[in-house]
Scaffold this active site. Structure first.
Site, mmCIF file in Angstrom:
data_model
loop_
_atom_site.group_PDB
_atom_site.id
_atom_site.type_symbol
_atom_site.label_atom_id
_atom_site.label_comp_id
_atom_site.label_asym_id
_atom_site.label_seq_id
_atom_site.Cartn_x
_atom_site.Cartn_y
_atom_site.Cartn_z
ATOM 1 N N ASN A 27 0.845 -1.194 0.000
ATOM 2 C CA ASN A 27 0.000 0.000 0.000
ATOM 3 C C ASN A 27 0.882 1.247 0.000
ATOM 4 O O ASN A 27 1.812 1.365 0.813
ATOM 5 C CB ASN A 27 -0.904 -0.014 1.238
ATOM 6 C CG ASN A 27 -1.937 1.085 1.169
ATOM 7 O OD1 ASN A 27 -1.607 2.271 1.165
ATOM 8 N ND2 ASN A 27 -3.194 0.690 1.095
ATOM 9 N N ALA A 28 0.579 2.186 -0.889
ATOM 10 C CA ALA A 28 1.428 3.373 -1.041
ATOM 11 C C ALA A 28 1.529 4.154 0.267
ATOM 12 O O ALA A 28 2.631 4.560 0.664
ATOM 13 C CB ALA A 28 0.872 4.260 -2.146
ATOM 14 N N TYR A 88 -8.880 4.031 -4.861
ATOM 15 C CA TYR A 88 -7.781 4.023 -3.883
ATOM 16 C C TYR A 88 -8.085 3.013 -2.768
ATOM 17 O O TYR A 88 -9.137 3.060 -2.152
ATOM 18 C CB TYR A 88 -7.627 5.431 -3.287
ATOM 19 C CG TYR A 88 -6.380 5.606 -2.465
ATOM 20 C CD1 TYR A 88 -5.209 6.094 -3.033
ATOM 21 C CD2 TYR A 88 -6.361 5.268 -1.105
ATOM 22 C CE1 TYR A 88 -4.056 6.253 -2.278
ATOM 23 C CE2 TYR A 88 -5.212 5.412 -0.348
ATOM 24 C CZ TYR A 88 -4.060 5.915 -0.939
ATOM 25 O OH TYR A 88 -2.922 6.063 -0.192
ATOM 26 N N CYS A 117 4.111 10.822 -29.843
ATOM 27 C CA CYS A 117 5.256 11.683 -29.533
ATOM 28 C C CYS A 117 4.739 13.071 -29.190
ATOM 29 O O CYS A 117 3.635 13.431 -29.588
ATOM 30 C CB CYS A 117 6.236 11.772 -30.703
ATOM 31 S SG CYS A 117 5.587 12.642 -32.123
HETATM 32 P P1 NAD Z 1 -6.248 2.564 -12.718
HETATM 33 O O1 NAD Z 1 -7.518 2.531 -11.974
HETATM 34 O O2 NAD Z 1 -6.101 1.728 -13.930
HETATM 35 O O3 NAD Z 1 -5.019 2.177 -11.767
HETATM 36 C C1 NAD Z 1 -4.860 2.626 -10.440
HETATM 37 C C2 NAD Z 1 -3.953 1.623 -9.717
HETATM 38 O O4 NAD Z 1 -3.679 2.055 -8.397
HETATM 39 C C3 NAD Z 1 -4.590 0.244 -9.607
HETATM 40 O O5 NAD Z 1 -3.741 -0.712 -10.198
HETATM 41 C C4 NAD Z 1 -4.765 0.044 -8.109
HETATM 42 O O6 NAD Z 1 -4.626 -1.319 -7.725
HETATM 43 C C5 NAD Z 1 -3.652 0.904 -7.555
HETATM 44 N N1 NAD Z 1 -3.891 1.355 -6.178
HETATM 45 C C6 NAD Z 1 -5.025 1.880 -5.671
HETATM 46 N N2 NAD Z 1 -4.845 2.214 -4.388
HETATM 47 C C7 NAD Z 1 -3.572 1.904 -4.079
HETATM 48 C C8 NAD Z 1 -2.802 2.061 -2.907
HETATM 49 N N3 NAD Z 1 -3.301 2.619 -1.800
HETATM 50 N N4 NAD Z 1 -1.512 1.660 -2.945
HETATM 51 C C9 NAD Z 1 -0.979 1.103 -4.062
HETATM 52 N N5 NAD Z 1 -1.671 0.939 -5.187
HETATM 53 C C10 NAD Z 1 -2.953 1.347 -5.209
HETATM 54 O O7 NAD Z 1 -6.012 4.092 -13.060
HETATM 55 P P2 NAD Z 1 -5.010 4.696 -14.174
HETATM 56 O O8 NAD Z 1 -5.650 4.654 -15.501
HETATM 57 O O9 NAD Z 1 -3.659 4.096 -14.015
HETATM 58 O O10 NAD Z 1 -4.989 6.226 -13.734
HETATM 59 C C11 NAD Z 1 -4.376 6.625 -12.528
HETATM 60 C C12 NAD Z 1 -4.696 8.063 -12.223
HETATM 61 O O11 NAD Z 1 -4.040 8.924 -13.143
HETATM 62 C C13 NAD Z 1 -6.173 8.408 -12.349
HETATM 63 O O12 NAD Z 1 -6.538 9.246 -11.277
HETATM 64 C C14 NAD Z 1 -6.286 9.122 -13.648
HETATM 65 O O13 NAD Z 1 -7.383 10.002 -13.694
HETATM 66 C C15 NAD Z 1 -4.982 9.859 -13.684
HETATM 67 N N6 NAD Z 1 -4.539 10.170 -15.055
HETATM 68 C C16 NAD Z 1 -3.413 10.906 -15.219
HETATM 69 C C17 NAD Z 1 -2.949 11.208 -16.502
HETATM 70 C C18 NAD Z 1 -1.731 12.031 -16.730
HETATM 71 O O14 NAD Z 1 -1.401 12.308 -17.851
HETATM 72 N N7 NAD Z 1 -1.023 12.424 -15.721
HETATM 73 C C19 NAD Z 1 -3.650 10.759 -17.608
HETATM 74 C C20 NAD Z 1 -4.795 10.011 -17.409
HETATM 75 C C21 NAD Z 1 -5.207 9.702 -16.147
#
Ligand code: NAD
Length: 551
Positions: free
Chosen positions: A238-239, A269, A405
């Protein structure tokens, strides 16, 4: 159609009446390919509950409509459901998509997800409901660019040699982190609660190894740095727990972020003390207590991130709204952590640079490799061509072969025209779909991410993505989409996207010329309007559009 095992058709034979319709058909199917999508049986593509269509009935009707759609008709999609077909013109978009729009006062999680549960709307994330998701490669490049910009800004280097990166989440987006770190010559430890996610990333070669022991992960990290390797280590855990354990031991990573789906407090989460199975039951049995525990864990995690920052680490929020959740949970200084856009990406957006992508509709990887080679040969931009070389080496395609890209204003048009010429000359097996993420220069209003801390304070002004969609539609994109809530969640973002098909015709050439000038051009105007010098310079030094304010 069998809904369990969807794969886009390959080859150069049409199943529809034109290549724009064909591209839409292949790309919505590609979004739901089991190799691409997170949970295809429930139409979920990525990012929490980002879907490609409202339900299976709507999906079947979309496919049926695309097969029947004439070359002067436009199909309308209302939150993942096809609702009408109108006679327009040959140059009009074949599909117009609007997903998850809701009147601002009603744009809360509770109201939206209630409407969603009643089947009235759909969450389309950014590229799920707009049919241009290309698997984890899509965010790989953005993460690579973010870490690369960090290397330049913080370490005055073009790589992260001998540094280590701590982050969390190996989901659809987060799964890109370990490989993006490696491509920047950086060692990484990525904490993930779900062993299946770790296995998937190992299989796709986005992750080198994994352990369930923090001590082991730290040992592997030290060896990697000592031996000049750039190992990526998945850590099952867990993070919040791991970050706080590092604080207790006073171990400060060089770079820290998090990419759990913290934007979605109900599903994204896992609170401390629960695993991936028990957390679902906890949520169902006691939703209020569950929420309280999620907030508690997020606050602990963000607090640890602030501690790392105060002790010298480069810490950034990577667009999942974790700071807002921590603030809601009572952590008053959650925004001490900077968002990655103002910190590292804004300078790129200001010059019209953002995540540009193309997909080989043939399904033939050689089409992508030939375009890679043409770019390396013809585009005079070392940063871009270095990336293409790395991508060619490391990226494992998921579903239809694709490439992404960061290309700037001017470059996008050059690349698009080059691809269309290659199709015309018969160098490629079939036409190519060209598009981008909604997360781009002029196409998004998202005050916690893309438009955080704009120079003129215009963070929440959402006219720009609407203008962007309208402009791309009248310029002749093949399909155009406007969404709400992608990335940072309901109530926090309005954004738009497009796809244009390069089928080698003269008509496509004209449309590409217009769309790939207008789309990043609007991004340059948006940033010039907010006072960014580099954007103003582009306009003044002869862009292919005019601005009444910058002549
Ligand atoms: P996802 O739901 O596919 O993956 C989230 C992961 O986090 C899961 O594998 C889950 O098991 C893990 N997780 C949850 N709680 C945890 C914890 N306490 N400790 C460890 N691991 C835990 O989501 P995703 O598609 O990977 O997106 C992640 C986030 O990034 C979302 O909030 C999304 O909106 C955001 N996002 C960011 C960008 C960007 O460019 N920065 C782009 C799209 C989405």
């Amino acid at each position: 159609m069998d809904h369990k095992n969807i794969h886009a058709p390959h080859g150069n034979i049409l199943n529809t009446k034109g290549w724009s319709q064909e591209a839409a058909l292949r790309l919505i199917m590609n979004n739901l390919d089991p190799m691409v999508a997170k949970d295809p049986e429930n139409l979920i593509v990525y990012g929490g509950k980002g879907k490609a269509a409202r339900n299976w009935e709507a999906f079947d009707k979309i496919i049926e409509s695309l097969k029947e759609l004439e070359n002067d008709e436009t199909l309308l999609i209302q939150s993942g459901k096809p609702v009408g077909i109108f006679r327009t013109t040959r140059e009009s978009p074949r599909v117009l998509i609007v997903n998850a729009q809701i009147v601002p006062r009603w744009a809360t999680d509770d109201i939206f997800w209630d409407l969603e549960a009643r089947g009235l709307t759909m969450f389309g994330q950014m590229t799920a409901g707009s049919w241009i998701y290309i698997g984890t490669q899509g965010v790989l490049q953005g993460t690579y660019e973010t870490l690369n910009a960090l290397a330049r800004k913080v370490y005055h280097s073009d790589n992260l040699e001998s540094k280590w990166f701590l982050s969390a989440g190996l989901g659809e987006m987060g799964g890109a982190q370990p490989l993006a770190a490696k491509m920047n010559r950086c060692t990484s430890i990525i904490v993930e609660i779900d062993i299946e996610k770790i296995r998937r990333r190992l299989r796709d070669k986005y992750l080198d190894t994994y352990t369930d022991s923090l001590d082991e992960a730290l040992k592997l990290k030290d060896e990697s740095i000592k031996n000049g390797k750039h190992l990526s280590i998945g850590l099952l855990g867990n993070a919040a727990t791991v970050y706080n354990e590092l604080v207790n031991r006073n171990i400060i990573p060089d770079i820290v972020s998090d990419q759990t789906a913290a934007h979605d407090i109900n599903l994204g989460y896992v609170p401390e003390g629960y695993d991936i199975k028990s957390f679902q039951k906890f949520r169902e049995d006691n939703p209020e207590e569950f929420k309280r525990r999620v907030y508690e864990s997020i606050v602990r995690e963000v607090n640890a991130m602030i501690y790392f920052k105060n002790h010298g680490a480069a810490v950034f929020d990577y667009g999942n709204d974790i700071r807002t959740r921590a603030l809601e949970g009572g952590l008053k200084n959650a925004f001490d952590i900077e968002g990655y856009v103002p910190a590292y990406i804004r300078d790129l957006f200001a010059i019209g640079s953002g995540p540009f992508r193309w997909v080989a509709l043939s399904g033939n990887p050689d089409d992508i490799y030939k375009i890679d080679d043409a770019i390396i040969k013809n585009i005079d931009d070392r940063h871009l061509t270095d990336w293409i070389k790395l991508a060619k080496r490391y990226v494992h395609f998921q579903g239809l072969p694709a490439r992404i890209c960061y290309a700037s204003y001017g470059e996008r048009e050059r690349i698009g025209l080059m691809i269309n010429d290659m199709v015309k000359n018969g160098d490629l097996e079939a036409p190519v779909a060209i598009g981008r993420d909604h997360h781009d220069t002029g196409s998004v209003a998202s005050p916690y991410r893309e438009t955080e801390a704009m120079k003129d304070g215009s963070d929440a002004i959402a006219d720009w993505p609407i203008l962007n969609a309208l402009l791309n539609a009248v310029s002749g994109a093949s399909w155009v989409s406007v969404h709400h809530g992608g990335g940072t969640g309901i109530g926090n973002a309005i954004h738009s996207g497009f796809v244009i098909v390069a089928d080698g015709t003269r008509e496509a050439e004209e449309r590409i010329r217009r769309v790939l000038n207008a789309d990043p051009g609007l991004g340059v105007i948006r940033h010039a309007d907010a006072g960014y010098e580099s954007s103003i310079n582009i306009i003044k030094s002869g862009a292919r559009f005019k601005s009444p304010y910058f002549k």
